[in-house]
Scaffold this active site. Structure first.
Site, PDB file in Angstrom:
ATOM      1  N   ARG A 170       0.878  -1.179   0.000  1.00 55.55           N
ATOM      2  CA  ARG A 170       0.000   0.000   0.000  1.00 55.55           C
ATOM      3  C   ARG A 170       0.905   1.215   0.000  1.00 55.55           C
ATOM      4  O   ARG A 170       1.754   1.353   0.877  1.00 55.55           O
ATOM      5  CB  ARG A 170      -0.904  -0.012   1.246  1.00 55.55           C
ATOM      6  N   HIS A 210      -7.632   0.792  -6.111  1.00 51.76           N
ATOM      7  CA  HIS A 210      -7.790  -0.128  -4.960  1.00 51.76           C
ATOM      8  C   HIS A 210      -8.460  -1.414  -5.479  1.00 51.76           C
ATOM      9  O   HIS A 210      -9.624  -1.681  -5.187  1.00 51.76           O
ATOM     10  CB  HIS A 210      -8.642   0.561  -3.888  1.00 51.76           C
ATOM     11  N   GLN A 267     -10.177  -4.203  -3.113  1.00 53.03           N
ATOM     12  CA  GLN A 267     -11.449  -3.712  -2.583  1.00 53.03           C
ATOM     13  C   GLN A 267     -12.572  -3.935  -3.593  1.00 53.03           C
ATOM     14  O   GLN A 267     -13.628  -4.481  -3.265  1.00 53.03           O
ATOM     15  CB  GLN A 267     -11.322  -2.206  -2.276  1.00 53.03           C
ATOM     16  N   ASP A 306     -17.599   6.633  -0.612  1.00 52.60           N
ATOM     17  CA  ASP A 306     -16.266   6.547  -0.015  1.00 52.60           C
ATOM     18  C   ASP A 306     -16.035   7.873   0.705  1.00 52.60           C
ATOM     19  O   ASP A 306     -16.774   8.845   0.480  1.00 52.60           O
ATOM     20  CB  ASP A 306     -15.234   6.322  -1.148  1.00 52.60           C
ATOM     21  N   CYS A 310     -16.578   1.253   1.321  1.00 52.97           N
ATOM     22  CA  CYS A 310     -15.358   0.437   1.484  1.00 52.97           C
ATOM     23  C   CYS A 310     -14.853   0.451   2.921  1.00 52.97           C
ATOM     24  O   CYS A 310     -14.138  -0.456   3.327  1.00 52.97           O
ATOM     25  CB  CYS A 310     -14.279   0.932   0.530  1.00 52.97           C
ATOM     26  N   ARG A 319     -13.621  -9.138   1.655  1.00 51.59           N
ATOM     27  CA  ARG A 319     -12.224  -8.816   1.331  1.00 51.59           C
ATOM     28  C   ARG A 319     -11.361 -10.052   1.584  1.00 51.59           C
ATOM     29  O   ARG A 319     -10.504 -10.400   0.774  1.00 51.59           O
ATOM     30  CB  ARG A 319     -11.712  -7.669   2.235  1.00 51.59           C
TER      31      ARG A 319
HETATM   32  N1   CP Z   1     -11.176  -0.663   2.873  1.00 52.51           N
HETATM   33  C1   CP Z   1      -9.885  -0.709   3.222  1.00 52.51           C
HETATM   34  O1   CP Z   1      -8.971  -0.907   2.401  1.00 52.51           O
HETATM   35  O2   CP Z   1      -9.688  -0.587   4.562  1.00 52.51           O
HETATM   36  P1   CP Z   1      -8.288  -0.314   5.279  1.00 52.51           P
HETATM   37  O3   CP Z   1      -7.806   1.020   4.810  1.00 52.51           O
HETATM   38  O4   CP Z   1      -8.586  -0.365   6.743  1.00 52.51           O
HETATM   39  O5   CP Z   1      -7.322  -1.414   4.869  1.00 52.51           O
HETATM   40  N1  NVA Z   2     -10.325   6.543  -0.711  1.00 51.29           N
HETATM   41  C1  NVA Z   2      -9.936   5.985   0.558  1.00 51.29           C
HETATM   42  C2  NVA Z   2     -10.125   4.502   0.567  1.00 51.29           C
HETATM   43  C3  NVA Z   2      -9.783   3.813   1.866  1.00 51.29           C
HETATM   44  C4  NVA Z   2      -9.961   2.350   1.813  1.00 51.29           C
HETATM   45  C5  NVA Z   2      -8.491   6.363   0.842  1.00 51.29           C
HETATM   46  O1  NVA Z   2      -7.661   6.293  -0.083  1.00 51.29           O
HETATM   47  O2  NVA Z   2      -8.191   6.741   1.979  1.00 51.29           O
END
Ligand code: CP
Ligand code: NVA
Length: 306
Positions: A101, A128, A131, A223, A263, A291
């Protein structure tokens, strides 16, 4: 040859269907997968906070008989102690796959190029994919099929919306996205998604009108307005996104049996009200659970346990 999961754009529809049918098999619990990835180690390097991504990969890998190794960002100092090439080369000798990430999507693509092991995108500023594969699986599970589903996304045209564009275009789900004009999805992603949609027949519509986008929807998704890394813009975004809250009034325009998705993490009573996220249409916890199941299928495919 090793396979990565960087973007849903790179998956053939047959591969997405295979991931979903393997997820069904995993969820049915009839076959024994408890040793499928025995002796394999999955690394996790998460340069932004995470609850779902970290825990779902760790528990999922464990359930398949493999191990995970969490790489603390403060020790690894990604990009500062050594270059991506050396980082990728070394980890390829220890690990069987890596979930990353990070902020820059280009950086993730570069890592995947240098690495000899599968690289899985655990979220970038652009996409993502894990997700959205879990999201589409959740819709299929709830509605029986993805064919003819009208999916409405309200909010920021950011990473999740971008992956939804690819995911819906691939699977033939009609996608209606409403964002404030300044927060539209990136035009190059929209162009690519429209091209992909020609093959599946998915209709993709973009506007700045939440009510029109939600009208007759089978699924309503939102989101956060302020994503990870954008915290300094929070005040301005709260203003800019006025009128884009998913609340009872808005979802009353959708079909009476619509599913409500997010999400997570949610900023409750900003982009979504308590009443809606806790209400009868909400499937956010099924989504979060899926997930793990979908990622187990992805791990089996990429690590050769299937
Ligand atoms: N939805 C999601 O990716 O959650 P986290 O940021 O907690 O991993
Ligand atoms: N758009 C959000 C998604 C988190 C899972 C972010 O990037 O923080």
């Amino acid at each position: 040859m090793k396979r990565d999961l960087i973007s849903i754009k790179d998956l053939k529809i047959e591969e997405i269907e295979h991931i979903f049918s393997l997820t069904d098999t995993l969820k049915a619990g009839v076959e024994d997968f408890s040793q499928s990835l025995s002796g394999k180690t999955l690394g996790l390097l998460l340069l932004k906070p995470s609850l779902r991504t970290r825990v779902s990969f760790e528990v999922g890998m464990n359930q398949l008989g493999g191990h995970t190794l969490y790489l603390p960002p403060e020790d690894i100092k990604f990009g500062a102690r050594e270059g991506i090439k050396d980082f990728a080369g070394v980890l390829s000798r220890y690990l069987d796959a890596l979930v990353m990430r990070t902020f820059s999507h280009k950086q993730l693509e570069e890592l995947a190029e240098f690495a000899a092991i599968p690289i899985i995108n655990g979220l970038t500023d652009l996409l993502h994919p894990c997700q959205v594969l879990a999201d589409l699986y959740s819709i299929k599970e709830k509605k029986g099929s993805l064919a003819g589903i009208n999916f409405s996304f309200i909010g920021d045209g950011n990473n999740v919306a971008h992956s939804l564009l690819f995911g819906c275009a691939k699977t033939g789900v009609n996608l209606n996205i409403a964002t404030p004009v300044k927060y539209k999805p990136k035009s190059e992603i929209v162009t690519e998604a429209l091209e992909i949609a020609k093959g599946s027949g998915a209709k993709i519509v973009l506007s700045d009108n939440p009510s029109a986008a939600v009208g007759g929807a089978d699924v309503v998704y939102t989101d956060v307005w302020t994503s990870m890394g954008q915290e300094s813009e929070c005040k301005k975004r709260k203003k800019d996104f006025q009128g884009f809250q998913v609340n009872q009034k808005l979802i009353s325009l959708a079909k009476s049996d619509c599913s409500l998705m997010h999400c997570l993490p949610a900023h409750r009573n900003e982009e979504i009200t308590d009443e809606v996220i806790d209400g009868p249409h909400s499937i956010v916890l099924d989504q979060a659970e899926n997930r793990m199941h979908v990622q187990k299928a992805i791990l089996l495919l990429l690590l050769g346990g299937d």
